[in-house]
Write a protein that holds these residues in place. Structure first.
Motif, PDB file in Angstrom:
ATOM      1  N   ASP A  93       0.838  -1.211   0.000  1.00 21.31           N
ATOM      2  CA  ASP A  93       0.000   0.000   0.000  1.00 21.31           C
ATOM      3  C   ASP A  93       0.869   1.257   0.000  1.00 21.31           C
ATOM      4  OD1 ASP A  93      -2.202  -1.635   0.052  1.00 21.31           O
ATOM      5  OD2 ASP A  93      -2.576  -1.411   2.211  1.00 21.31           O
ATOM      6  N   ALA A  94       1.944   1.219   0.799  1.00 23.00           N
ATOM      7  CA  ALA A  94       2.851   2.370   0.868  1.00 23.00           C
ATOM      8  C   ALA A  94       3.488   2.620  -0.500  1.00 23.00           C
ATOM      9  CB  ALA A  94       3.929   2.118   1.925  1.00 23.00           C
ATOM     10  N   SER A  95       3.842   1.543  -1.205  1.00 24.18           N
ATOM     11  CA  SER A  95       4.466   1.678  -2.528  1.00 24.18           C
ATOM     12  C   SER A  95       3.488   2.267  -3.537  1.00 24.18           C
ATOM     13  CB  SER A  95       4.947   0.312  -3.022  1.00 24.18           C
ATOM     14  OG  SER A  95       5.886  -0.229  -2.132  1.00 24.18           O
ATOM     15  N   ASN A  96       2.245   1.824  -3.475  1.00 21.52           N
ATOM     16  CA  ASN A  96       1.227   2.398  -4.374  1.00 21.52           C
ATOM     17  C   ASN A  96       1.030   3.887  -4.088  1.00 21.52           C
ATOM     18  OD1 ASN A  96       0.536   0.216  -6.057  1.00 21.52           O
ATOM     19  ND2 ASN A  96      -0.724  -0.687  -4.432  1.00 21.52           N
ATOM     20  N   ASP A  97       1.119   4.249  -2.816  1.00 16.54           N
ATOM     21  CA  ASP A  97       1.005   5.644  -2.420  1.00 16.54           C
ATOM     22  C   ASP A  97       2.130   6.484  -3.054  1.00 16.54           C
ATOM     23  OD1 ASP A  97       0.373   7.968  -1.089  1.00 16.54           O
ATOM     24  OD2 ASP A  97       0.934   7.251   0.908  1.00 16.54           O
ATOM     25  N   VAL A  98       3.358   5.965  -3.004  1.00 13.00           N
ATOM     26  CA  VAL A  98       4.498   6.662  -3.616  1.00 13.00           C
ATOM     27  C   VAL A  98       4.292   6.788  -5.125  1.00 13.00           C
ATOM     28  CG1 VAL A  98       6.981   6.536  -4.103  1.00 13.00           C
ATOM     29  CG2 VAL A  98       6.124   5.899  -1.828  1.00 13.00           C
ATOM     30  N   MET A  99       3.841   5.706  -5.754  1.00 15.46           N
ATOM     31  CA  MET A  99       3.639   5.710  -7.207  1.00 15.46           C
ATOM     32  C   MET A  99       2.586   6.752  -7.608  1.00 15.46           C
ATOM     33  SD  MET A  99       2.877   2.439  -9.656  1.00 15.46           S
ATOM     34  CE  MET A  99       1.429   1.887  -8.798  1.00 15.46           C
TER      35      MET A  99
END
Ligand SMILES: [Zn+2]
Length: 279
Positions: free
Chosen positions: A139-145
């Motif tokens: 989820d954190a990675s999708n947020d960054v993307m």
């Protein structure tokens, strides 16, 4: 015969550990004209990064070697700057909570966007891990993307994505559009011949290239050459895109090659590869 420009859409030059600009010379000698040069992950170039300055230091190394490559090519070399999605695992291993890691990675994306805004870089790189991660990290990675999509929309550039494998990325393309970035400014690096949603940057293997050439969709060609002396042959070498281009031309794919090396770069990055050649 195909005598147009030849772009490798995703290659690394590592002047710290690898061959640096010599790899670009090898690309040029094989008939390559244009390069999109990606920064290596920060931990390979400058070690641990904990603030904007660490990202700046990483990006400056790539800007310098790309300028050297730009000098020697018949066409142009452009830097593509960003944050490797695996940084999130590095950071959480070093004691960062996922939300702290997100904050730092967004800072890295912001720094990359500054270079695009001032005209020093062509595009932003982001994405999410290609390996299994806990849900909070995913989820954190999708947020960054999605942050990268928003920044790219602001500064008016494309985003190259490093993601898991597969072809179905409609949801990701929709996130880009929600952030104000057209889906055709989203490029899936290291893809097969076709991707649903973003534009595929096809790894230069014969079977995947033939699939892309046989279709009618926009695509790029790339090697993901990593310029790492410890992993020779881990990926395709810098001569591969020019060599495969010549091979595809022999198969009669001139139109598709024009699409990969001229039309798609213009559509996605707003660059003119055929007009930026000196010879
Ligand atoms: Zn890469």
């Amino acid at each position: 015969m195909y005598d147009g420009p030849v772009l490798d859409n995703h290659l690394h030059l590592d002047p710290v550990n690898g061959r640096g600009v010599d790899a670009a010379a090898e690309f040029a000698a094989a008939g390559g004209t244009h390069l999109n040069v990606l920064n290596k992950p920060s931990w390979h170039l400058v070690g641990d990064v904990d603030d904007a300055d660490g990202f700046r230091e990483t990006f400056e190394i790539t800007l310098d070697v790309t300028a050297e490559a730009d000098e020697l090519l018949d066409g142009r070399a452009w830097p593509v700057l960003g944050v490797h999605p695996a940084l999130i695992s590095q950071l959480t291993e070093r004691g960062y909570a996922p939300d702290e890691a997100v904050e730092l990675m967004k800072i890295g994306i912001d720094v990359a966007a500054e270079y695009v805004a001032e005209g020093s870089a062509l595009a932003i790189k982001s994405g999410r891990p290609h390996y299994e991660v806990p849900e909070a990290v995913w989820d954190a990675s999708n947020d960054v993307m999605r942050h990268a999509f928003a920044r790219a929309a602001e500064v008016g550039c494309a985003v190259q994505l490093h993601t898991e494998g597969g072809e179905e990325f409609t949801e990701v393309a929709e996130w880009a559009e929600t952030a104000g970035l057209p889906r055709e400014r989203v490029v899936k690096h290291y893809s097969g011949g076709y991707v649903e949603g973003p534009i595929p940057s096809v790894i230069a293997r014969k079977d995947e290239l033939e699939r892309a050439c046989g279709g009618d969709w926009p695509f790029f060609m790339e090697t993901d050459f990593i310029d790492d002396p410890d992993r020779p042959g881990a990926v395709l070498g810098p001569k591969t895109v020019p060599k495969r281009t010549a091979w595809l031309a022999e198969q009669g794919y001139e139109e598709a090659l024009y699409r990969a090396h001229v039309e798609t770069p213009e559509r996605v990055y707003d660059v003119e590869t055929d007009a930026t050649r000196s010879a």
